[in-house]
Design a protein around this motif. Structure first.
Motif, PDB file in Angstrom:
ATOM      1  N   THR A 357       0.817  -1.209   0.000  1.00  0.00           N
ATOM      2  CA  THR A 357       0.000   0.000   0.000  1.00  0.00           C
ATOM      3  C   THR A 357       0.846   1.251   0.000  1.00  0.00           C
ATOM      4  N   GLY A 358       2.115   1.169   0.381  1.00  0.00           N
ATOM      5  CA  GLY A 358       2.982   2.337   0.375  1.00  0.00           C
ATOM      6  C   GLY A 358       3.571   2.578  -0.997  1.00  0.00           C
ATOM      7  N   SER A 359       4.211   3.745  -1.139  1.00  0.00           N
ATOM      8  CA  SER A 359       4.767   4.093  -2.442  1.00  0.00           C
ATOM      9  C   SER A 359       5.949   3.225  -2.792  1.00  0.00           C
ATOM     10  N   GLY A 360       6.553   2.557  -1.811  1.00  0.00           N
ATOM     11  CA  GLY A 360       7.701   1.723  -2.134  1.00  0.00           C
ATOM     12  C   GLY A 360       7.321   0.366  -2.658  1.00  0.00           C
ATOM     13  N   GLY A 361       6.037   0.012  -2.601  1.00  0.00           N
ATOM     14  CA  GLY A 361       5.621  -1.293  -3.080  1.00  0.00           C
ATOM     15  C   GLY A 361       5.755  -1.397  -4.569  1.00  0.00           C
ATOM     16  N   ALA A 362       5.939  -2.620  -5.081  1.00  0.00           N
ATOM     17  CA  ALA A 362       6.103  -2.822  -6.523  1.00  0.00           C
ATOM     18  C   ALA A 362       5.161  -3.899  -6.995  1.00  0.00           C
ATOM     19  N   TYR A 363       4.434  -3.589  -8.038  1.00  0.00           N
ATOM     20  CA  TYR A 363       3.625  -4.629  -8.673  1.00  0.00           C
ATOM     21  C   TYR A 363       4.567  -5.573  -9.411  1.00  0.00           C
ATOM     22  N   GLY A 364       5.566  -5.005 -10.023  1.00  0.00           N
ATOM     23  CA  GLY A 364       6.622  -5.845 -10.580  1.00  0.00           C
ATOM     24  C   GLY A 364       6.482  -6.131 -12.034  1.00  0.00           C
ATOM     25  N   SER A 365       7.511  -5.812 -12.815  1.00  0.00           N
ATOM     26  CA  SER A 365       7.673  -6.347 -14.157  1.00  0.00           C
ATOM     27  C   SER A 365       8.691  -7.453 -14.042  1.00  0.00           C
ATOM     28  N   PRO A 366       8.417  -8.618 -14.574  1.00  0.00           N
ATOM     29  CA  PRO A 366       9.282  -9.769 -14.336  1.00  0.00           C
ATOM     30  C   PRO A 366      10.662  -9.564 -14.920  1.00  0.00           C
ATOM     31  N   SER A 367      11.663  -9.921 -14.164  1.00  0.00           N
ATOM     32  CA  SER A 367      13.026  -9.893 -14.685  1.00  0.00           C
ATOM     33  C   SER A 367      13.361 -11.196 -15.377  1.00  0.00           C
ATOM     34  N   SER A 368      12.674 -12.270 -15.027  1.00  0.00           N
ATOM     35  CA  SER A 368      12.823 -13.505 -15.762  1.00  0.00           C
ATOM     36  C   SER A 368      11.669 -13.615 -16.741  1.00  0.00           C
ATOM     37  N   THR A 369      11.568 -14.757 -17.405  1.00  0.00           N
ATOM     38  CA  THR A 369      10.515 -14.913 -18.404  1.00  0.00           C
ATOM     39  C   THR A 369       9.326 -15.666 -17.851  1.00  0.00           C
ATOM     40  N   GLU A 471     -12.428  15.507  -7.756  1.00  0.00           N
ATOM     41  CA  GLU A 471     -11.161  15.041  -8.323  1.00  0.00           C
ATOM     42  C   GLU A 471     -10.148  14.715  -7.229  1.00  0.00           C
ATOM     43  N   GLU A 472      -9.320  13.720  -7.523  1.00  0.00           N
ATOM     44  CA  GLU A 472      -8.137  13.440  -6.711  1.00  0.00           C
ATOM     45  C   GLU A 472      -6.920  13.724  -7.574  1.00  0.00           C
ATOM     46  N   ARG A 473      -5.970  14.540  -7.051  1.00  0.00           N
ATOM     47  CA  ARG A 473      -4.837  14.991  -7.852  1.00  0.00           C
ATOM     48  C   ARG A 473      -3.482  14.704  -7.207  1.00  0.00           C
ATOM     49  N   GLY A 474      -3.457  14.415  -5.910  1.00  0.00           N
ATOM     50  CA  GLY A 474      -2.174  14.205  -5.252  1.00  0.00           C
ATOM     51  C   GLY A 474      -1.474  12.951  -5.750  1.00  0.00           C
ATOM     52  N   ILE A 475      -0.202  13.084  -6.109  1.00  0.00           N
ATOM     53  CA  ILE A 475       0.582  11.940  -6.586  1.00  0.00           C
ATOM     54  C   ILE A 475       1.980  12.001  -5.975  1.00  0.00           C
ATOM     55  N   PRO A 476       2.596  10.847  -5.725  1.00  0.00           N
ATOM     56  CA  PRO A 476       3.957  10.835  -5.172  1.00  0.00           C
ATOM     57  C   PRO A 476       5.013  11.222  -6.208  1.00  0.00           C
ATOM     58  N   PHE A 477       4.722  10.990  -7.489  1.00  0.00           N
ATOM     59  CA  PHE A 477       5.638  11.326  -8.575  1.00  0.00           C
ATOM     60  C   PHE A 477       4.846  11.232  -9.861  1.00  0.00           C
ATOM     61  N   PHE A 478       5.395  11.771 -10.951  1.00  0.00           N
ATOM     62  CA  PHE A 478       4.748  11.648 -12.257  1.00  0.00           C
ATOM     63  C   PHE A 478       5.447  10.524 -13.001  1.00  0.00           C
ATOM     64  N   ALA A 500      -0.144   0.542 -10.723  1.00  0.00           N
ATOM     65  CA  ALA A 500       1.314   0.542 -10.756  1.00  0.00           C
ATOM     66  C   ALA A 500       1.756   0.970 -12.147  1.00  0.00           C
ATOM     67  N   VAL A 501       2.858   1.703 -12.218  1.00  0.00           N
ATOM     68  CA  VAL A 501       3.430   2.127 -13.495  1.00  0.00           C
ATOM     69  C   VAL A 501       4.919   1.812 -13.474  1.00  0.00           C
ATOM     70  N   ASN A 502       5.355   1.065 -14.488  1.00  0.00           N
ATOM     71  CA  ASN A 502       6.773   0.744 -14.649  1.00  0.00           C
ATOM     72  C   ASN A 502       7.372   0.115 -13.384  1.00  0.00           C
ATOM     73  N   ASN A 503       6.659  -0.905 -12.881  1.00  0.00           N
ATOM     74  CA  ASN A 503       7.152  -1.716 -11.775  1.00  0.00           C
ATOM     75  C   ASN A 503       7.155  -0.985 -10.433  1.00  0.00           C
ATOM     76  N   ALA A 504       6.434   0.118 -10.328  1.00  0.00           N
ATOM     77  CA  ALA A 504       6.374   0.839  -9.060  1.00  0.00           C
ATOM     78  C   ALA A 504       4.924   1.120  -8.698  1.00  0.00           C
ATOM     79  N   HIS A 505       4.553   0.818  -7.452  1.00  0.00           N
ATOM     80  CA  HIS A 505       3.219   1.167  -6.984  1.00  0.00           C
ATOM     81  C   HIS A 505       3.044   2.677  -7.086  1.00  0.00           C
ATOM     82  N   PHE A 506       1.902   3.125  -7.641  1.00  0.00           N
ATOM     83  CA  PHE A 506       1.717   4.543  -7.909  1.00  0.00           C
ATOM     84  C   PHE A 506       0.622   5.152  -7.035  1.00  0.00           C
ATOM     85  N   LEU A 507      -0.582   4.577  -7.070  1.00  0.00           N
ATOM     86  CA  LEU A 507      -1.672   5.186  -6.307  1.00  0.00           C
ATOM     87  C   LEU A 507      -2.812   4.201  -6.129  1.00  0.00           C
TER      88      LEU A 507
END
Length: 536
Positions: A357-369, A471-478, A500-507
């Motif tokens: 649930t925190g911003s450091g969480g990662a949904y993950g893009s697989p590094s293996s196949t 509207e909700e507009r607050g974001i940790p990063f773009f 998640a965007v690019n392997n990083a939890h976003f919102l």
């Protein structure tokens, strides 16, 4: 009689009216693939004599699925009036799901199949040689319309002698000839390869290849098949079977069948003496004369299938995987290696997708196949009760509108991959109820690069009865970069949507409209080029 493509129309705008090159004649076929919305509206396919308007228009075959009546009406329009309707038979269509229709032209009738199963016949009321136009209208999205005619070789999925036998429509896989070793010296007999504690490996086996799977299949096991294809563009088959009985007694849990003449990979199962519904969406990753690798990973509810190191598709279990104890490979292929790995070995190479649930969480893009799922705060495995077909769409057009298989139920994941141009203004993703212009939207995700006063802002909102919420507009990063590609995942949870965007939890966006499964359509529009949409 054999068939080959005459003309293909991709993603036509509906309503669509087009010429049939050369008209219709016995031996030809019309092949239509599409998607139905969740709105349960009707659609129409007409085989016509020209493009005149009613009442002058002559319609040789009027094919009209009606959800509100649960029937498929067949009729003709002649001499200014509709004739006697035919409505008998089951109703083979389902809201929000893809479909496939084949109309085979015979001397005295049309034969019609839906989703790989014979559906009905319709006797000719108007001479077939007069038919030169196809019309498609109503609530339907069409991916492909193809006309096939007599040629030198019959594709395996097409009805023989242009008059396919009663159900099942699709014939069973043909017996494949054994190929010569083609330069491999002294290939060992199947099943006599290397035996290790964690895997069994067979080098250069002959084809057809049939081998026992020691201990049967279990979650985490994997099967890796390496080989090469001849230049002749033949078909080949990989079967995960329950024993070695002949057809029709044979039970096949996974039938994996690349067909070069159709540029598709058919997946299916054989149960109760018959082939079931085919799955054939996705790109065609094989090339004549080249090496290949197919890896099949057993998961709780599905097989994950990879081709040449890239995820290709998933196939939901129709037969319990623990019943599978035999691997067979046949057809136009030369095998170099077959490796069956045990679960503890495979576990080390799996990539998990953890969601925090925190911003450091990662949904993950697989590094293996290889993909997998873990317990705890992780992506849940796909819900087997939702829908066996989980489509992967490549390079779809924008605006993109598509039914979410099974709806936005908790556990559903939507993976969106795309590329941004050098000067984007905005793009948005909506999870909405149906396709109407002012429909309710449960989740509106609007990435704004330079739109009005907004610069690098992501707006989230909902719309109910034509009125937007707060509207909700607050974001940790773009998370998006101009001119770059991105990988976005939307996960439906019981209380919110997670992004998640690019392997990083976003919102996260908490549910405002209930129940979420009502919102069964995804719509994407704006300044973006989509490369892949996947549902899990």
């Amino acid at each position: 009689m054999a068939l080959s493509p005459i003309d293909t129309i991709h993603s036509p705008t509906i309503p669509y009216t087009g010429d049939i090159k050369g008209g219709l004649s016995p031996g030809k076929q019309v092949f239509i693939q599409g998607l139905l919305p969740m709105s349960q509206e009707h659609f129409v396919i007409n085989l016509q004599c020209g493009r005149q308007n009613y009442p002058q228009l002559e319609v040789a075959l009027h094919f009209n699925p009606r959800f509100n009546q649960g029937t498929v009406v067949r009729n003709s329009h002649e001499n200014g009036s509709w004739k006697k309707e035919e409505t008998y038979g089951n109703f083979p269509f389902h809201p929000g799901q893809p479909f496939e229709i084949i109309i085979a032209v015979e001397t005295n009738q049309y034969k019609i199949a839906v989703n790989g199963q014979h559906f009905t016949e319709f006797q000719h009321r108007i001479p077939v040689h007069r038919v030169n136009t196809i019309n498609i209208g109503g609530a339907v999205q069409i991916f492909c319309v193809r006309f096939d005619g007599p040629a030198a070789a019959m594709p395996a999925c097409q009805p023989q002698n242009f008059g396919y036998n009663p159900p099942p429509m699709m014939p069973q896989p043909p017996m494949m000839p054994q190929l010569p070793p083609m330069g491999f010296q002294n290939p060992p007999q199947p099943g006599t390869g290397f035996q290790h504690s964690n895997y069994t490996e067979t080098i250069n086996p002959v084809v057809p290849y049939v081998a026992d799977i020691a201990g049967g299949l279990a979650v985490g096991k994997s099967i890796t098949i390496q080989g090469s294809l001849p230049h002749s563009q033949e078909t080949f088959v990989i079967n995960l079977q329950c024993g070695r009985q002949p057809y029709p007694q044979l039970e096949v849990a996974l039938h994996f069948n690349p067909r070069f003449n159709e540029s598709c990979v058919v997946r299916n199962s054989h149960q109760g003496g018959a082939w079931k519904n085919e799955e054939r969406f996705g790109a065609f990753p094989f090339h004549p004369g080249q090496n290949f690798e197919v890896k099949i990973v057993v998961e709780v509810n599905q097989y994950q299938i990879f081709v040449n190191g890239q995820q290709f598709t998933v196939f939901q279990h129709r037969i319990p995987s623990h019943k599978v104890n035999t691997l067979s490979i046949s057809g136009g292929v030369m095998l170099q290696r077959v490796r069956i790995e045990s679960s503890n070995m495979e576990h080390n190479s799996m990539t998990t997708y953890n969601v925090h649930t925190g911003s450091g969480g990662a949904y993950g893009s697989p590094s293996s196949t290889t993909f997998s799922y873990t317990t705890g705060q992780a992506y849940p495995p796909p819900n087997p009760a939702v829908m066996p077909n989980q489509p992967i769409l490549y390079n779809p057009h924008v605006p993109f509108v598509y039914g979410i298989p099974g709806g936005a139920v908790p556990g559903k994941m939507i993976n969106i991959k795309g590329t941004l141009g050098p000067m984007p203004s905005r793009f948005n993703v909506n999870l909405q109820e149906g396709t109407a212009e002012n429909c309710d939207i449960a989740f509106h995700f609007d990435a704004r690069f330079r739109f009005g006063k907004d610069v690098n802002v992501v707006v989230r909102n909902n719309r109910s009865r034509g009125t937007w919420g707060s509207e909700e507009r607050g974001i940790p990063f773009f998370p998006f970069s101009v001119g770059a590609s991105f990988d976005m995942i939307i996960l439906v949870e019981p209380t919110c949507f997670k992004v998640a965007v690019n392997n990083a939890h976003f919102l996260e966006f908490k549910h405002r409209l209930h129940p979420p499964h009502r919102y069964s359509t995804v719509k994407i529009e704006g300044d973006v080029r989509l490369t892949q949409i996947r549902f899990q």
